[in-house]
Design a protein around this motif. Sequence first.
Motif, PDB file in Angstrom:
ATOM      1  N   ALA A  62       5.615  31.934  25.591  1.00 43.34           N
ATOM      2  CA  ALA A  62       6.812  31.977  24.759  1.00 43.34           C
ATOM      3  C   ALA A  62       7.930  32.714  25.483  1.00 43.34           C
ATOM      4  O   ALA A  62       7.681  33.653  26.249  1.00 43.34           O
ATOM      5  CB  ALA A  62       6.500  32.675  23.433  1.00 43.34           C
ATOM      6  N   HIS A  63       9.170  32.284  25.206  1.00 47.33           N
ATOM      7  CA  HIS A  63      10.336  32.894  25.854  1.00 47.33           C
ATOM      8  C   HIS A  63      11.496  32.966  24.859  1.00 47.33           C
ATOM      9  O   HIS A  63      11.677  32.058  24.042  1.00 47.33           O
ATOM     10  CB  HIS A  63      10.783  32.071  27.067  1.00 47.33           C
ATOM     11  CG  HIS A  63       9.697  31.786  28.044  1.00 47.33           C
ATOM     12  ND1 HIS A  63       9.423  32.602  29.116  1.00 47.33           N
ATOM     13  CD2 HIS A  63       8.781  30.764  28.092  1.00 47.33           C
ATOM     14  CE1 HIS A  63       8.392  32.099  29.798  1.00 47.33           C
ATOM     15  NE2 HIS A  63       7.998  30.982  29.194  1.00 47.33           N
ATOM     16  N   ALA A  64      12.276  34.027  24.962  1.00 46.68           N
ATOM     17  CA  ALA A  64      13.523  34.128  24.203  1.00 46.68           C
ATOM     18  C   ALA A  64      14.625  33.450  25.005  1.00 46.68           C
ATOM     19  O   ALA A  64      14.767  33.701  26.206  1.00 46.68           O
ATOM     20  CB  ALA A  64      13.871  35.583  23.949  1.00 46.68           C
ATOM     21  N   LEU A  65      15.400  32.573  24.365  1.00 49.79           N
ATOM     22  CA  LEU A  65      16.448  31.846  25.080  1.00 49.79           C
ATOM     23  C   LEU A  65      17.545  31.415  24.125  1.00 49.79           C
ATOM     24  O   LEU A  65      17.262  30.850  23.064  1.00 49.79           O
ATOM     25  CB  LEU A  65      15.854  30.596  25.754  1.00 49.79           C
ATOM     26  CG  LEU A  65      16.858  29.670  26.452  1.00 49.79           C
ATOM     27  CD1 LEU A  65      17.420  30.338  27.715  1.00 49.79           C
ATOM     28  CD2 LEU A  65      16.224  28.321  26.795  1.00 49.79           C
ATOM     29  N   ASP A  66      18.778  31.657  24.513  1.00 49.84           N
ATOM     30  CA  ASP A  66      19.934  31.028  23.880  1.00 49.84           C
ATOM     31  C   ASP A  66      20.266  29.819  24.739  1.00 49.84           C
ATOM     32  O   ASP A  66      20.860  29.955  25.814  1.00 49.84           O
ATOM     33  CB  ASP A  66      21.112  31.998  23.815  1.00 49.84           C
ATOM     34  CG  ASP A  66      22.374  31.352  23.235  1.00 49.84           C
ATOM     35  OD1 ASP A  66      22.326  30.148  22.888  1.00 49.84           O
ATOM     36  OD2 ASP A  66      23.415  32.026  23.179  1.00 49.84           O
ATOM     37  N   ALA A  67      19.875  28.630  24.274  1.00 49.85           N
ATOM     38  CA  ALA A  67      20.010  27.428  25.101  1.00 49.85           C
ATOM     39  C   ALA A  67      21.454  26.969  25.249  1.00 49.85           C
ATOM     40  O   ALA A  67      21.728  26.051  26.031  1.00 49.85           O
ATOM     41  CB  ALA A  67      19.151  26.295  24.545  1.00 49.85           C
ATOM     42  N   MET A  68      22.389  27.584  24.531  1.00 53.04           N
ATOM     43  CA  MET A  68      23.800  27.316  24.777  1.00 53.04           C
ATOM     44  C   MET A  68      24.260  27.972  26.076  1.00 53.04           C
ATOM     45  O   MET A  68      25.287  27.606  26.638  1.00 53.04           O
ATOM     46  CB  MET A  68      24.654  27.825  23.611  1.00 53.04           C
ATOM     47  CG  MET A  68      24.418  27.087  22.298  1.00 53.04           C
ATOM     48  SD  MET A  68      24.975  25.368  22.342  1.00 53.04           S
ATOM     49  CE  MET A  68      26.756  25.606  22.273  1.00 53.04           C
ATOM     50  N   ASP A  69      23.488  28.920  26.545  1.00 57.00           N
ATOM     51  CA  ASP A  69      23.773  29.632  27.794  1.00 57.00           C
ATOM     52  C   ASP A  69      23.159  28.827  28.945  1.00 57.00           C
ATOM     53  O   ASP A  69      21.948  28.894  29.188  1.00 57.00           O
ATOM     54  CB  ASP A  69      23.187  31.043  27.729  1.00 57.00           C
ATOM     55  CG  ASP A  69      23.545  31.897  28.938  1.00 57.00           C
ATOM     56  OD1 ASP A  69      23.802  31.332  30.022  1.00 57.00           O
ATOM     57  OD2 ASP A  69      23.538  33.134  28.801  1.00 57.00           O
ATOM     58  N   ILE A  70      23.984  28.080  29.633  1.00 55.98           N
ATOM     59  CA  ILE A  70      23.485  27.176  30.676  1.00 55.98           C
ATOM     60  C   ILE A  70      22.811  27.946  31.796  1.00 55.98           C
ATOM     61  O   ILE A  70      21.736  27.557  32.285  1.00 55.98           O
ATOM     62  CB  ILE A  70      24.643  26.308  31.223  1.00 55.98           C
ATOM     63  CG1 ILE A  70      25.172  25.386  30.117  1.00 55.98           C
ATOM     64  CG2 ILE A  70      24.181  25.480  32.426  1.00 55.98           C
ATOM     65  CD1 ILE A  70      26.445  24.640  30.486  1.00 55.98           C
ATOM     66  N   GLU A  71      23.394  29.047  32.215  1.00 54.47           N
ATOM     67  CA  GLU A  71      22.813  29.811  33.322  1.00 54.47           C
ATOM     68  C   GLU A  71      21.456  30.380  32.934  1.00 54.47           C
ATOM     69  O   GLU A  71      20.522  30.388  33.751  1.00 54.47           O
ATOM     70  CB  GLU A  71      23.773  30.923  33.750  1.00 54.47           C
ATOM     71  CG  GLU A  71      25.057  30.416  34.399  1.00 54.47           C
ATOM     72  CD  GLU A  71      24.792  29.532  35.618  1.00 54.47           C
ATOM     73  OE1 GLU A  71      23.919  29.895  36.436  1.00 54.47           O
ATOM     74  OE2 GLU A  71      25.449  28.490  35.740  1.00 54.47           O
ATOM     75  N   ALA A  72      21.330  30.853  31.715  1.00 55.91           N
ATOM     76  CA  ALA A  72      20.041  31.387  31.266  1.00 55.91           C
ATOM     77  C   ALA A  72      18.994  30.272  31.201  1.00 55.91           C
ATOM     78  O   ALA A  72      17.819  30.488  31.543  1.00 55.91           O
ATOM     79  CB  ALA A  72      20.202  32.048  29.905  1.00 55.91           C
ATOM     80  N   THR A  73      19.409  29.088  30.764  1.00 53.13           N
ATOM     81  CA  THR A  73      18.482  27.957  30.691  1.00 53.13           C
ATOM     82  C   THR A  73      18.058  27.520  32.081  1.00 53.13           C
ATOM     83  O   THR A  73      16.868  27.248  32.330  1.00 53.13           O
ATOM     84  CB  THR A  73      19.124  26.785  29.927  1.00 53.13           C
ATOM     85  OG1 THR A  73      19.572  27.243  28.646  1.00 53.13           O
ATOM     86  CG2 THR A  73      18.129  25.654  29.721  1.00 53.13           C
ATOM     87  N   LYS A  74      18.994  27.467  32.992  1.00 50.79           N
ATOM     88  CA  LYS A  74      18.662  27.146  34.390  1.00 50.79           C
ATOM     89  C   LYS A  74      17.655  28.150  34.952  1.00 50.79           C
ATOM     90  O   LYS A  74      16.674  27.768  35.611  1.00 50.79           O
ATOM     91  CB  LYS A  74      19.932  27.146  35.251  1.00 50.79           C
ATOM     92  CG  LYS A  74      20.840  25.961  35.033  1.00 50.79           C
ATOM     93  CD  LYS A  74      22.210  26.166  35.660  1.00 50.79           C
ATOM     94  CE  LYS A  74      22.167  26.479  37.141  1.00 50.79           C
ATOM     95  NZ  LYS A  74      23.533  26.631  37.707  1.00 50.79           N
ATOM     96  N   ALA A  75      17.902  29.420  34.702  1.00 48.99           N
ATOM     97  CA  ALA A  75      17.022  30.466  35.230  1.00 48.99           C
ATOM     98  C   ALA A  75      15.606  30.316  34.672  1.00 48.99           C
ATOM     99  O   ALA A  75      14.614  30.489  35.404  1.00 48.99           O
ATOM    100  CB  ALA A  75      17.588  31.845  34.894  1.00 48.99           C
ATOM    101  N   LEU A  76      15.497  29.976  33.382  1.00 50.44           N
ATOM    102  CA  LEU A  76      14.175  29.817  32.781  1.00 50.44           C
ATOM    103  C   LEU A  76      13.467  28.581  33.342  1.00 50.44           C
ATOM    104  O   LEU A  76      12.256  28.618  33.607  1.00 50.44           O
ATOM    105  CB  LEU A  76      14.297  29.713  31.260  1.00 50.44           C
ATOM    106  CG  LEU A  76      12.977  29.618  30.491  1.00 50.44           C
ATOM    107  CD1 LEU A  76      12.098  30.836  30.760  1.00 50.44           C
ATOM    108  CD2 LEU A  76      13.235  29.470  28.993  1.00 50.44           C
ATOM    109  N   ILE A  77      14.197  27.499  33.539  1.00 50.01           N
ATOM    110  CA  ILE A  77      13.597  26.298  34.135  1.00 50.01           C
ATOM    111  C   ILE A  77      13.019  26.624  35.504  1.00 50.01           C
ATOM    112  O   ILE A  77      11.879  26.249  35.826  1.00 50.01           O
ATOM    113  CB  ILE A  77      14.651  25.168  34.243  1.00 50.01           C
ATOM    114  CG1 ILE A  77      15.053  24.660  32.850  1.00 50.01           C
ATOM    115  CG2 ILE A  77      14.119  24.012  35.094  1.00 50.01           C
ATOM    116  CD1 ILE A  77      16.242  23.717  32.857  1.00 50.01           C
ATOM    117  N   LEU A  78      13.787  27.332  36.292  1.00 46.15           N
ATOM    118  CA  LEU A  78      13.343  27.657  37.654  1.00 46.15           C
ATOM    119  C   LEU A  78      12.199  28.672  37.646  1.00 46.15           C
ATOM    120  O   LEU A  78      11.249  28.548  38.418  1.00 46.15           O
ATOM    121  CB  LEU A  78      14.524  28.190  38.470  1.00 46.15           C
ATOM    122  CG  LEU A  78      15.654  27.171  38.721  1.00 46.15           C
ATOM    123  CD1 LEU A  78      16.851  27.848  39.380  1.00 46.15           C
ATOM    124  CD2 LEU A  78      15.162  26.010  39.572  1.00 46.15           C
TER     125      LEU A  78
END
Length: 426
Positions: A62-78
Amino acid sequence: MKKNILIIGAGGVAQVAAVKAAMHNDVLGDINIASRTIEKCQAIIAGILDRKGLKRPGLIAAHALDAMDIEATKALILRTKSQIVLNAGSAFLNMSVLRACVETGAAYIDTAIHEDPSKVCETPPWYGNYEWTHRDECERKGITAVLGAGFDPGVVNAYAALAAQHYFDRIDSIDIIDVNAGSHGRYFATNFDPEINFREFTGTVWSWQRSQWTANAMFEVSRTDDLPVVGTHKTYLTGHDEIHSLSANLGVPDIRFWMGFGEHYINVFTVLKNLGLLSEKPVVTAEGQEIVPLKVVKAVLPDPASLAPDYSGKTFIGNLIKGHRGGAAAEMLIYNICDHEETFAETGSQAISYTAGVPAVAAAMLIAKGEWDCHHMANIEELPPVPFLDLLEVMGLPTRLRDGAGDRSYADEELPARKTARLGAS
């Protein structure tokens, strides 16, 4: 071959997707679930582990993520090495998550057209306003982006493709019919996010008729059908996602979407709308507090996920397709029946969430296996329908066919030779 899936969202659809992904982690690899509220993701994982739901030992996190934040989403994908991203959250997130996938090279899947929170029932075509503006970039970079991979849109698009490729010489009309014949026992509730649900019905109803967009008011046009299993139901002409891609990709002159509503739902909806409580525009209270009426209504209604334990009955979703075959007029109903109690027993969610979540995971599996890893942006009807429908047969969403030859299981069908139907009147 692609491995490791990131599921964004922690509502009913995401829960179904996570449960099904766990059942197929031999194909999908690591499973990561992300939402603004990490506790919801953790609860989904706890349920899966309690059921011993992983097909084989593997990572589920599980992860906390605001998916409106593109950079945060990119970082989690990587960070999670996710090569497939399933947006099972709000349609407001589509463009942000798609951008993160394009910039990291991950495959993208969603279940509905993107929505702008400030706009309701935009003038068609919606895909042309949002996702399709990125088609060239996806093609250029080789990014697989599969749009609308739920049931409607999603499976109904595959039904249309199946009909065009195997059953009709010419298709004149497609009527998509969606009926929830179940009951949750609450005074009033919506089966998915109330904000998204109400936004579909508060503006103009757009349908594709005589090869052009046609406008109607909600609840203005209805029909009554005697449907398999669920019986006779009245449905209403409604604007819906799949009309936008099917009209562009199949060229059928008449494509309409019909949804069932009970009188009680219509009455409550009408009162809320007439009072202005379904507005997405902020208002200021006497105390000087700015609020959005629609968000207040959403806050006081039951969480759709909470309906699942008390739900009984079945859903019907299918395509009534008319045209010509072998020189004669032909009609075929391609449909699915789903049971609320059975889906709750399997996944802890009701059938509305199940019918959206299972196809999205099937799409992810086809991408993982390479069959749908198309390296461009595609709607479901642009991809091979047979492997998708075959997979759904074993994943809990069987297809049935009804025409002049009777009502029968798709699984038992020997498909006619592939053809390319002429679409529309000659």
